[in-house]
Scaffold this motif. Sequence first.
Motif, PDB file in Angstrom:
ATOM      1  N   ARG A   3       2.706  -3.845   6.732  1.00  0.00           N
ATOM      2  CA  ARG A   3       2.966  -2.497   6.260  1.00  0.00           C
ATOM      3  C   ARG A   3       3.942  -2.600   4.833  1.00  0.00           C
ATOM      4  O   ARG A   3       3.346  -1.750   4.170  1.00  0.00           O
ATOM      5  CB  ARG A   3       3.970  -1.706   7.172  1.00  0.00           C
ATOM      6  CG  ARG A   3       5.130  -2.270   7.780  1.00  0.00           C
ATOM      7  CD  ARG A   3       5.754  -1.587   8.804  1.00  0.00           C
ATOM      8  NE  ARG A   3       6.923  -2.024   9.542  1.00  0.00           N
ATOM      9  CZ  ARG A   3       7.591  -1.556  10.276  1.00  0.00           C
ATOM     10  NH1 ARG A   3       7.282  -0.200  10.854  1.00  0.00           N
ATOM     11  NH2 ARG A   3       8.625  -1.863  10.909  1.00  0.00           N
ATOM     12  N   LYS A   6       0.946  -3.462   2.279  1.00  0.00           N
ATOM     13  CA  LYS A   6       0.342  -2.281   2.075  1.00  0.00           C
ATOM     14  C   LYS A   6       0.953  -1.397   1.297  1.00  0.00           C
ATOM     15  O   LYS A   6       0.351  -0.687   0.283  1.00  0.00           O
ATOM     16  CB  LYS A   6      -0.105  -1.839   3.457  1.00  0.00           C
ATOM     17  CG  LYS A   6      -0.902  -0.436   3.410  1.00  0.00           C
ATOM     18  CD  LYS A   6      -2.087  -0.500   2.985  1.00  0.00           C
ATOM     19  CE  LYS A   6      -2.881   0.908   2.853  1.00  0.00           C
ATOM     20  NZ  LYS A   6      -3.955   0.968   1.910  1.00  0.00           N
ATOM     21  N   ILE A 153       5.617   4.283   6.288  1.00  0.00           N
ATOM     22  CA  ILE A 153       6.276   3.316   6.974  1.00  0.00           C
ATOM     23  C   ILE A 153       7.031   3.860   8.042  1.00  0.00           C
ATOM     24  O   ILE A 153       8.213   4.451   7.566  1.00  0.00           O
ATOM     25  CB  ILE A 153       7.122   2.275   6.139  1.00  0.00           C
ATOM     26  CG1 ILE A 153       6.313   1.454   4.987  1.00  0.00           C
ATOM     27  CG2 ILE A 153       7.993   1.257   6.910  1.00  0.00           C
ATOM     28  CD1 ILE A 153       7.028   0.763   3.919  1.00  0.00           C
TER      29      ILE A 153
END
Length: 190
Positions: A3, A6, A153
């Motif tokens: 994450r 990303k 997130i």
Amino acid sequence: MDRIKKAVSVLMHDGLVVYPTETVYGLGADALSDEAILKVYEAKKRPLAMPVSIAVSDMDMLYAVCRVEPEMEAFLTAFLPGPVTVVLPARKTIPAILTGGTGLIGIRMPAHDLALQLIAEFDAPITATSANLHGGKDPVMPAECTVPYEFLIDGGMLPGTPSTVIDLTGKRVLRAGADIDRVAKFLLTM
């Protein structure tokens, strides 16, 4: 792709990322990109004349974006990272739109591992405004993040008390929030 990677990819393409802090969810964008910053203002429906704070991951990044007088050092050491936004003179690297024409910039160094990892991995400051429409409720859960974004997130439920905002150039509190008692006591020693 994890994450953080990303989220960094989204930031690198002038996208918007929602990230957790030790206070509320923040809306992050590349704080050195005019295009990304405008997306933050549009997403929040925030007036362009209002400054937007930025988040840094360490003191080196802080010194790269603002000027710090020697008498301010003790405050920064005592409160960062932490739930405090310090307002300092902006360096020329900071886009003027972020300062609202004041020449000052609000700096956050969140005491949250995911936020610090994101900023460190991106290797540049990101915006540090709450992930809600201007004037709306501060988001403490992902479902309360009411702005458009490309990636979130998830940090679970957050405490919800916004950061205390302190203008270190004038040694005054602009907004009382988290850790206000300790900040107020410290200001008396400056």
